[in-house]
Every structure is written in structure tokens, then in C-alpha cells.
Design an enzyme around this catalytic site. Structure first.
Site, PDB file in Angstrom:
ATOM      1  N   LYS A  10      -9.445 -18.083   7.245  1.00  0.00           N
ATOM      2  CA  LYS A  10      -9.728 -17.916   8.675  1.00  0.00           C
ATOM      3  C   LYS A  10      -8.678 -18.633   9.517  1.00  0.00           C
ATOM      4  O   LYS A  10      -8.139 -18.092  10.462  1.00  0.00           O
ATOM      5  CB  LYS A  10     -11.086 -18.511   9.028  1.00  0.00           C
ATOM      6  CG  LYS A  10     -12.361 -17.769   9.033  1.00  0.00           C
ATOM      7  CD  LYS A  10     -12.508 -16.400   9.512  1.00  0.00           C
ATOM      8  CE  LYS A  10     -11.758 -15.360   8.758  1.00  0.00           C
ATOM      9  NZ  LYS A  10     -12.466 -14.481   7.923  1.00  0.00           N
TER      10      LYS A  10
ATOM     11  N   GLU B 281      -5.046 -17.002   9.234  1.00  0.00           N
ATOM     12  CA  GLU B 281      -4.816 -15.671   9.808  1.00  0.00           C
ATOM     13  C   GLU B 281      -4.823 -15.662  11.334  1.00  0.00           C
ATOM     14  O   GLU B 281      -4.135 -14.852  11.939  1.00  0.00           O
ATOM     15  CB  GLU B 281      -5.734 -14.600   9.201  1.00  0.00           C
ATOM     16  CG  GLU B 281      -7.179 -14.696   9.492  1.00  0.00           C
ATOM     17  CD  GLU B 281      -7.976 -13.582   8.835  1.00  0.00           C
ATOM     18  OE1 GLU B 281      -7.419 -12.545   8.468  1.00  0.00           O
ATOM     19  OE2 GLU B 281      -9.197 -13.748   8.696  1.00  0.00           O
TER      20      GLU B 281
ATOM     21  N   ASN C 101      -0.745   8.529   7.914  1.00  0.00           N
ATOM     22  CA  ASN C 101      -1.281   7.232   7.472  1.00  0.00           C
ATOM     23  C   ASN C 101      -1.057   7.151   5.970  1.00  0.00           C
ATOM     24  O   ASN C 101      -1.274   8.137   5.261  1.00  0.00           O
ATOM     25  CB  ASN C 101      -2.796   7.146   7.695  1.00  0.00           C
ATOM     26  CG  ASN C 101      -3.156   6.874   9.124  1.00  0.00           C
ATOM     27  OD1 ASN C 101      -2.294   6.849   9.991  1.00  0.00           O
ATOM     28  ND2 ASN C 101      -4.434   6.670   9.377  1.00  0.00           N
ATOM     29  N   GLY C 102      -0.674   5.981   5.484  1.00  0.00           N
ATOM     30  CA  GLY C 102      -0.484   5.817   4.040  1.00  0.00           C
ATOM     31  C   GLY C 102       0.955   5.467   3.726  1.00  0.00           C
ATOM     32  O   GLY C 102       1.722   5.058   4.617  1.00  0.00           O
TER      33      GLY C 102
ATOM     34  N   ARG D  59      -8.024  -1.602  14.594  1.00  0.00           N
ATOM     35  CA  ARG D  59      -7.469  -1.624  13.240  1.00  0.00           C
ATOM     36  C   ARG D  59      -6.175  -2.434  13.178  1.00  0.00           C
ATOM     37  O   ARG D  59      -5.739  -2.819  12.101  1.00  0.00           O
ATOM     38  CB  ARG D  59      -7.157  -0.181  12.786  1.00  0.00           C
ATOM     39  CG  ARG D  59      -8.386   0.670  12.594  1.00  0.00           C
ATOM     40  CD  ARG D  59      -8.019   2.141  12.529  1.00  0.00           C
ATOM     41  NE  ARG D  59      -7.191   2.474  11.387  1.00  0.00           N
ATOM     42  CZ  ARG D  59      -7.634   3.049  10.275  1.00  0.00           C
ATOM     43  NH1 ARG D  59      -8.901   3.342  10.152  1.00  0.00           N
ATOM     44  NH2 ARG D  59      -6.809   3.348   9.300  1.00  0.00           N
TER      45      ARG D  59
ATOM     46  N   TRP E 191       1.142   0.905  12.167  1.00  0.00           N
ATOM     47  CA  TRP E 191       1.213  -0.479  11.674  1.00  0.00           C
ATOM     48  C   TRP E 191       2.372  -0.469  10.676  1.00  0.00           C
ATOM     49  O   TRP E 191       2.293   0.160   9.624  1.00  0.00           O
ATOM     50  CB  TRP E 191      -0.112  -0.848  11.004  1.00  0.00           C
ATOM     51  CG  TRP E 191      -0.209  -2.261  10.531  1.00  0.00           C
ATOM     52  CD1 TRP E 191      -0.600  -3.343  11.250  1.00  0.00           C
ATOM     53  CD2 TRP E 191       0.065  -2.749   9.210  1.00  0.00           C
ATOM     54  NE1 TRP E 191      -0.582  -4.470  10.464  1.00  0.00           N
ATOM     55  CE2 TRP E 191      -0.180  -4.140   9.217  1.00  0.00           C
ATOM     56  CE3 TRP E 191       0.491  -2.156   8.013  1.00  0.00           C
ATOM     57  CZ2 TRP E 191      -0.017  -4.943   8.091  1.00  0.00           C
ATOM     58  CZ3 TRP E 191       0.661  -2.956   6.894  1.00  0.00           C
ATOM     59  CH2 TRP E 191       0.415  -4.327   6.947  1.00  0.00           C
TER      60      TRP E 191
ATOM     61  N   CYS F 201      -2.422   1.923  10.386  1.00  0.00           N
ATOM     62  CA  CYS F 201      -2.190   3.141  11.169  1.00  0.00           C
ATOM     63  C   CYS F 201      -3.493   3.875  11.459  1.00  0.00           C
ATOM     64  O   CYS F 201      -4.431   3.828  10.662  1.00  0.00           O
ATOM     65  CB  CYS F 201      -1.291   4.092  10.390  1.00  0.00           C
ATOM     66  SG  CYS F 201       0.311   3.406  10.020  1.00  0.00           S
TER      67      CYS F 201
ATOM     68  N   GLU G  18     -12.361 -19.458   2.191  1.00  0.00           N
ATOM     69  CA  GLU G  18     -12.615 -18.699   3.416  1.00  0.00           C
ATOM     70  C   GLU G  18     -12.173 -19.490   4.654  1.00  0.00           C
ATOM     71  O   GLU G  18     -11.587 -18.930   5.590  1.00  0.00           O
ATOM     72  CB  GLU G  18     -14.103 -18.310   3.486  1.00  0.00           C
ATOM     73  CG  GLU G  18     -14.560 -17.594   4.740  1.00  0.00           C
ATOM     74  CD  GLU G  18     -13.833 -16.274   5.007  1.00  0.00           C
ATOM     75  OE1 GLU G  18     -13.085 -15.785   4.162  1.00  0.00           O
ATOM     76  OE2 GLU G  18     -14.009 -15.741   6.117  1.00  0.00           O
TER      77      GLU G  18
ATOM     78  N   HIS H 299      -4.358 -32.103  -9.675  1.00  0.00           N
ATOM     79  CA  HIS H 299      -3.423 -31.320 -10.486  1.00  0.00           C
ATOM     80  C   HIS H 299      -2.319 -30.694  -9.639  1.00  0.00           C
ATOM     81  O   HIS H 299      -1.694 -29.723 -10.067  1.00  0.00           O
ATOM     82  CB  HIS H 299      -4.197 -30.247 -11.271  1.00  0.00           C
ATOM     83  CG  HIS H 299      -5.228 -30.841 -12.161  1.00  0.00           C
ATOM     84  ND1 HIS H 299      -4.929 -31.431 -13.358  1.00  0.00           N
ATOM     85  CD2 HIS H 299      -6.566 -30.997 -11.993  1.00  0.00           C
ATOM     86  CE1 HIS H 299      -6.042 -31.895 -13.911  1.00  0.00           C
ATOM     87  NE2 HIS H 299      -7.046 -31.647 -13.093  1.00  0.00           N
TER      88      HIS H 299
ATOM     89  N   LYS I 133      -7.166  -4.424  10.737  1.00  0.00           N
ATOM     90  CA  LYS I 133      -8.605  -4.553  10.479  1.00  0.00           C
ATOM     91  C   LYS I 133      -9.004  -3.782   9.233  1.00  0.00           C
ATOM     92  O   LYS I 133      -9.876  -4.183   8.486  1.00  0.00           O
ATOM     93  CB  LYS I 133      -9.386  -4.036  11.692  1.00  0.00           C
ATOM     94  CG  LYS I 133     -10.893  -4.242  11.603  1.00  0.00           C
ATOM     95  CD  LYS I 133     -11.249  -5.705  11.650  1.00  0.00           C
ATOM     96  CE  LYS I 133     -12.705  -5.963  11.315  1.00  0.00           C
ATOM     97  NZ  LYS I 133     -12.937  -7.360  10.908  1.00  0.00           N
TER      98      LYS I 133
HETATM   99  O1  M6R Z   1     -12.688  -4.013   5.148  1.00  0.00           O
HETATM  100  P1  M6R Z   1     -12.651  -4.976   4.024  1.00  0.00           P
HETATM  101  O2  M6R Z   1     -13.807  -5.924   4.023  1.00  0.00           O
HETATM  102  O3  M6R Z   1     -12.525  -4.297   2.688  1.00  0.00           O
HETATM  103  O4  M6R Z   1     -11.357  -5.846   4.252  1.00  0.00           O
HETATM  104  C1  M6R Z   1     -10.948  -6.795   3.319  1.00  0.00           C
HETATM  105  C2  M6R Z   1      -9.914  -7.706   3.901  1.00  0.00           C
HETATM  106  O5  M6R Z   1      -8.806  -6.986   4.336  1.00  0.00           O
HETATM  107  C3  M6R Z   1     -10.468  -8.539   5.063  1.00  0.00           C
HETATM  108  O6  M6R Z   1     -11.576  -9.292   4.684  1.00  0.00           O
HETATM  109  C4  M6R Z   1      -9.379  -9.487   5.605  1.00  0.00           C
HETATM  110  O7  M6R Z   1      -9.086 -10.459   4.663  1.00  0.00           O
HETATM  111  C5  M6R Z   1      -9.837 -10.109   6.923  1.00  0.00           C
HETATM  112  N1  M6R Z   1      -8.761 -10.118   7.854  1.00  0.00           N
HETATM  113  C6  M6R Z   1     -10.331 -11.503   6.753  1.00  0.00           C
HETATM  114  O8  M6R Z   1     -10.699 -12.104   7.937  1.00  0.00           O
END
Ligand code: M6R
Length: 609
Positions: free
Chosen positions: A485, A488, A101-102, A27, A75, A2, A481, A504, A604
Site C-alpha cells: 500500500k 504504490e 488491448n493486450g 483502470r 496504458w 488500456c 500488504e 537474515h 486498476k
Molecule cells: O483485480 P485483481 O484483484 O486481480 O488485481 C490484483 C492486483 O493487480 C491488485 O491487487 C494490485 O496489487 C493493487 N494495485 C493493490 O493495491
């Protein structure tokens, strides 16, 4: 997540206000809305979908001017992303509008009580109760009503409040969710995030925890939750305007992948002098660093993978005990951090709720806090004893790319700095690693030049139903990672695993329909990776290998290969491996027609738990 944008001041056109809200688009959000006031008239409109659609639905009002306004991007947490759940929410009595927000944790309990008092609810959100709660305390002064209401709320909340009886005031509340005010010639801008106001205001007032601001046309008044006045500190905003230009790239993510050689070069320029590491601004003294015995590192998502790489590197070059965990675990664990320990928090946005909470816990235990962050005025940077700025520039794509490699570069430099102070690395070794770090931007460019080839490889893999990413040692985090990537932005299930763990469990997945990405640069674990590849080949898994050109063994087992330059110090190879993985994930997602810059359900900046 949000986003809140607000305004109180001289009359401004609606179109201008909507542009402000647009700065928060990156965001991630699913619906949006506005309440605005001028000369006895209110405008209230909400929509599911994008701000552009909201704008279209208000075409005839865009040039109308308003002196008070609250705008919001939602959001979804509680309730579907539909118009009814979008903000602002209006109280069922006394006409009070709120953006939030929150998460209000005790909303069900409060809702029950408010219903008994005759208040009605239209939405499924936790946020709507804030409007009715404030209304239940309203006796003619909106700030007094807010002072009473906030004491009843549990959870995280940044609020913007506008009462139809006192529309010349905007009330802002901060509790565990960031909020700031930009001071400009025309009036005050309220925002949940600095990028929304950098082009509008030269000075900012960062609300502290449990502070309430009352904005009138000329003044900001600050209070604590007990209604006691607090001092207003205006700070100069010294970050640049967020660029929303894709510069010819199809997506921000691609642009940001390509920016990496440049921002890593900038990072090296900032933190070195005469080819030596220079953390001149760091507020951690040499004496302190020499004595430090325990380091805890916390972060979320991609930033956590930077923590993971750092652990391997630090353990190799210092005698320090390093513990890492995701912030959402750290914050609830009884981890043994003590006075004098170093607690490192890594975050692109600097607003991630879990990371901030973990940091606060470590702070309470008197650990020294170092943050690695991409936003200078962020909550994380402000809460820390010391701060290393990652000069990646604003990252718009939800999938983190350049912020990650910039974090890695800063952390490699910091680790070498620490090892030098602790005398656990020889001067020659340090200088040689540093020399190779300087070559990284050039090597990254070599990988970027293979983009077309990587896109062709991605085409062959885009139909795979699931992916396994394998790596060992310092490239195990690269496997994590790579999988993150891919999943997501393409929504294909992908798992990252340490290759040694394959037997395992994950080996059960492998057949001719599964894709396995093997990260196997020629390091001291290369032979072990060769064995893993043979095992995958024997089970007819489709292999994409990320290897060095000199590798004579792996090509014969692999279906496809991406070459990355061979390094003398493979411990810094995560800075190269990830570029290949980013391009691969990007191309797969593009082939599938996914919404790359704003993937579904993702935000974001994750400002709630
Ligand atoms: O703003 P931040 O680096 O603290 O965010 C952490 C994660 O939310 C962020 O890295 C998220 O995993 C990304 N979408 C990864 O691409």
C-alpha cells in the site's frame, strides 16, 4: 490498463461517447483517442494525458453526432506515453483504424514482413501492426480481412476495428483480453469492461475466446476465428451503476477505506443466516468439500495477500494441504494440481490476465475452480465452477482497500464453512470466531476514528527514505500488504518481511533514518515480536508499532503507536491491522502530494501479462 469503448447505432453526441470512455478511467491510463464517423465525415483525435484534455481539444465538436465510433485509453507497454503511440492506430494503406488491448507478442516479426510489403509505421507500439496487418488482407470486406489477420497474431488482443470504406460496421475481436457488447435501444456499445456500459445498456453479449463480432446499426453477428457463425447470447446486466462520487472525501481511496465497516457488514449479512454461515448458492457440494484434500490458491498483488492469510487460517483449522502462489508464477509452474483438487482464484476485477491464465491451467487439469471476485459478470466469475461474490461495490482507487477486507471476510467464512463440513473445528470454536467476525465492523470504526492521530504520525514518518514492515504468522501477509500500500501510492521503497527473517538480511538496513512498522498484536507470537522490536531499537530504527491497548511492553520501545482493538481470536486481526496500515499509507502519500487514486504506472485492472 488500456480500455476500449465503442459504439454503433443511431446518432449520438461525441460528448456522450467521451463520457462512456471516462467510465474506464479508473483502470489507469496515460493517453487516449477517438475515431468517429457520421454522414461521410470522420473525426480522429488522440492526445497524451487525460480524457478531459482530449475533450477540451474537441470543444467545437462535442455536440456533433456520430453513428460509429471507437475510443481508447492507453496504458503504455510498448513505447512511451506520447500522442504518436496513442490509439486508434491507422493503417498506412486502406484507411483502417484499430484500438487494441493486450500485447501482440510476434509484432516485430510481422512488422518486418509488412514493411517489406510497403506498409509504414509511425509508432513504437505493438498495436499498430494490427491495423497494417488487417489492411494487408483487405479486399473489400472488413470482416474477411479480420478473419485472416487474427490467425497471424500471437499474444493477447481485444480489438475494435473500423474501416473508412465500410464505416457502418464496427468489428470486435476477443482473444485472451476481455470484450463485451452492451445492447441498448439506440444501438450497441462495445467495452473492455462492464462498468463502462452498465448505465447505458440493460443486456450484454460477452464475447467468448476467439470470437469476432460484427456490429451494424441493427444487428450483432458473431463468428469464430474461422469465420463460422456463432449464436448470440444476450444476458441481463444485473450490477449497479458505478458511483463516481467521492461523497465529500478527498480521494476515492479514503472513501473506500471508510466504507469497510459497511461492506463487511453486508458480506456477513449475505453469507450468514440466523448467525450461522450460509453459502447456499455455492456450487461446491458438501460431499465434495468433505473429501477435498488439496487446495491451491492464486491471486496477484493485494488479492495474493488475502490468499496468504487464508493459508494460515486454513492450516490451523483443517487438515488440508494448502499451496499458494502469485498467479504469474503459478501459470508457468509445474504445480501438482489434480482432478478433484480445489483451486481458488481471488481477484477484485476478475480480469487479471495472470490469474485467468493460472485458473485455465488448473481447469485443464480438472481441478474444481472457486473464484472470489468483486465483479459478477467478470471473466473470472464466468470461467469458474463456483463463485463467491465479494460485495465491496466498485473500487475506484487503484490501491485496493475495501476489496481486500471483503475478500478476507468471505474467505474466513468459507474456511469456517469448510472446517465445519470436515469436522476439523468444534462447534463452540467456530461459533466464537463467527461472533468475533460480527464485531469486526465495529472495531474497524474504532480504528477509523483515530484517523487524525494516524495522520499526525504519518507526518513524522513521511520523510523516511525507506520502510520495513514486519509481522509474524497470520500478520506476515499484513506486513506485505502494508508495504505494498505504502509503496504504490507514496513511491517510498517499502519491504514487507516476516519478522523472524529480519536477522537474515533486512536488519542491515536499520539505522536512525529507517522506519520500521511492527505489527504486534497480543497473540501467541507476541513475545517473539517484542524481541524483534528490541533489536530494532538497539539499532536506533524509528518504530511505528501496531499493537493492542493492553500491551505493557512494546510502548517503551516504540516511537509511535497505533492501537487496534484486542481480539479473542487474533487470527482474524488482519481485518483490523490493515485498516491502520491503509490510513497510514494514505496519509503519508497525501503529505507527499502524490496522485493517490491513480498512482503513476499502475492500472486498476491488469489485463496483460
Ligand atoms: O483485480 P485483481 O484483484 O486481480 O488485481 C490484483 C492486483 O493487480 C491488485 O491487487 C494490485 O496489487 C493493487 N494495485 C493493490 O493495491
Amino acid at each position: 490498463m488500456c480500455g476500449i469503448f465503442g459504439y454503433r447505432g443511431k446518432d449520438l453526441q461525441l460528448v456522450y461517447l467521451l463520457e462512456g470512455l471516462k467510465k474506464l478511467e479508473y483502470r489507469g491510463y496515460d493517453s487516449c483517442g477517438v475515431i468517429a464517423y457520421n454522414l461521410g465525415k470522420f473525426l480522429c483525435k488522440k492526445n497524451s494525458g487525460k480524457i478531459e484534455e482530449l475533450k477540451e481539444s474537441l470543444t467545437d465538436k462535442l455536440n456533433n453526432k456520430y453513428s460509429s465510433a471507437l475510443l481508447h485509453t492507453r496504458w503504455a507497454t510498448h513505447g512511451k506515453p506520447i500522442k504518436l503511440n496513442a490509439h486508434p492506430h491507422k493503417s498506412s494503406k486502406k484507411n483502417i483504424h484499430v484500438v487494441h488491448n493486450g500485447i501482440i507478442e510476434n509484432y516485430l516479426e510481422l512488422k518486418k514482413k509488412l514493411k517489406k510489403k510497403g506498409y509504414k509505421f509511425k509508432s513504437d507500439t505493438d498495436s499498430e501492426i494490427t491495423a497494417n496487418l488487417i489492411a494487408s488482407f483487405y479486399k473489400g470486406s472488413i470482416e474477411e480481412a479480420v478473419f485472416s489477420a487474427v490467425k497471424k497474431l500471437k499474444g493477447a488482443f481485444a480489438l475494435g476495428v473500423l474501416s473508412e470504406f465500410e464505416p457502418d460496421k464496427i468489428i470486435a475481436v476477443r482473444h485472451k483480453s476481455p470484450l463485451l457488447i452492451g445492447a441498448a435501444a439506440e444501438g450497441f456499445f462495445l467495452a473492455s469492461d462492464l462498468p463502462a456500459i452498465v448505465s447505458l445498456a440493460k443486456e450484454a453479449v460477452y464475447l467468448k475466446e476467439k470470437q469476432i463480432a460484427v456490429l451494424s446499426a441493427e444487428k450483432i453477428k458473431l463468428y469464430d476465428f474461422n469465420g463460422k457463425r456463432a449464436k448470440v447470447n444476450k444476458e441481463k446486466i444485473n450490477i449497479k451503476t458505478v458511483s463516481t462520487n467521492k461523497k465529500g472525501f478527498k480521494h476515492f481511496m479514503l472513501k473506500e477505506i471508510y466504507q469497510q465497516p459497511k461492506v463487511l457488514r453486508d458480506t456477513l449479512d449475505i453469507y450468514t443466516k440466523n448467525n450461522q454461515i450460509n453459502f447456499g448458492q455455492l456450487k461446491l457440494t458438501k460431499k465434495y468439500l468433505k473429501g477435498v484434500k488439496n487446495i491451491f490458491i492464486t491471486a496477484c498483488g493485494t488479492a495474493f495477500h488475502a490468499a496468504h492469510v487464508t493459508k494460515y487460517f486454513l492450516e490451523r483449522h483443517t487438515n488440508i494441504k494448502v499451496e499458494i502462489d502469485t498467479s504469474s508464477e503459478f501459470r508457468y509452474r509445474d504445480f501438482n494440481v489434480n482432478k478433484g483438487d480445489l483451486f481458488i482464484a481471488i481477484s477484485q476485477s476478475g480480469e487479471t490476465a495472470d490469474t485467468l491464465a493460472a485458473l485455465k491451467k488448473a481447469k485443464k487439469r480438472k481441478a474444481k475452480i472457486l473464484s472470489i471476485c468483486n465483479v459478477i459478470g467478470s471473466s473470472l466469475a464466468r470461467e469458474s465452477d463456483s463463485f463467491i461474490y465479494t460485495p465491496a461495490g466498485p473500487e475506484i482507487g487503484v490501491a485496493s482497500t475495501k476489496a481486500y477486507t471483503t475478500q478476507l471476510m468471505c474467505l474466513y467464512l468459507f474456511c469456517l464453512h469448510l472446517a465445519t463440513i470436515k469436522n476439523t473445528i468444534s462447534k463452540t470454536n467456530k461459533n466464537n470466531i463467527l461472533k468475533e467476525l460480527f464485531k469486526i465492523p465495529l472495531y474497524q470504526k474504532k480504528i477509523l476514528r483515530q484517523n487524525k492521530k494516524i495522520a499526525m504520525i504519518a507526518k513524522k514518518f513521511s520523510k523516511a527514505g525507506c520502510f520495513l514492515f514486519l509481522g509474524r504468522g497470520i500478520n506476515f501477509p499484513s506486513a506485505l500488504e502494508g508495504a505494498l500500500k505504502l509503496k504504490e501510492i507514496s513511491y517510498i521503497p517499502a519491504e514487507g518481511y516476516p519478522a523472524g527473517e529480519m536477522k537474515h538480511g533486512p536488519i542491515a538496513l536499520i539505522d536512525e533514518y529507517r522506519a520500521v512498522v511492527c505489527i504486534a498484536p497480543m497473540d501467541d507470537l507476541h513475545e517473539k515480536m517484542v524481541s524483534n522490536l528490541q533489536e530494532i531499537k538497539a539499532r536506533r530504527g524509528k518504530i511505528l508499532a501496531i499493537i493492542n491497548p493492553a500491551d505493557a511492553e512494546i510502548p517503551s520501545f516504540s516511537n509511535q503507536i497505533i492501537y487496534i482493538p484486542k481480539l479473542k481470536f487474533q487470527e482474524i486481526s488482519p481485518l483490523l491491522v490493515v485498516v491502520a496500515l491503509q490510513l497510514f499509507a494514505y496519509s503519508v502519500a497525501k503529505n507527499l502530494g502524490a496522485e493517490i487514486d491513480q498512482p503513476r504506472n499502475l492500472a486498476k485492472s491488469v489485463t496483460v501479462e
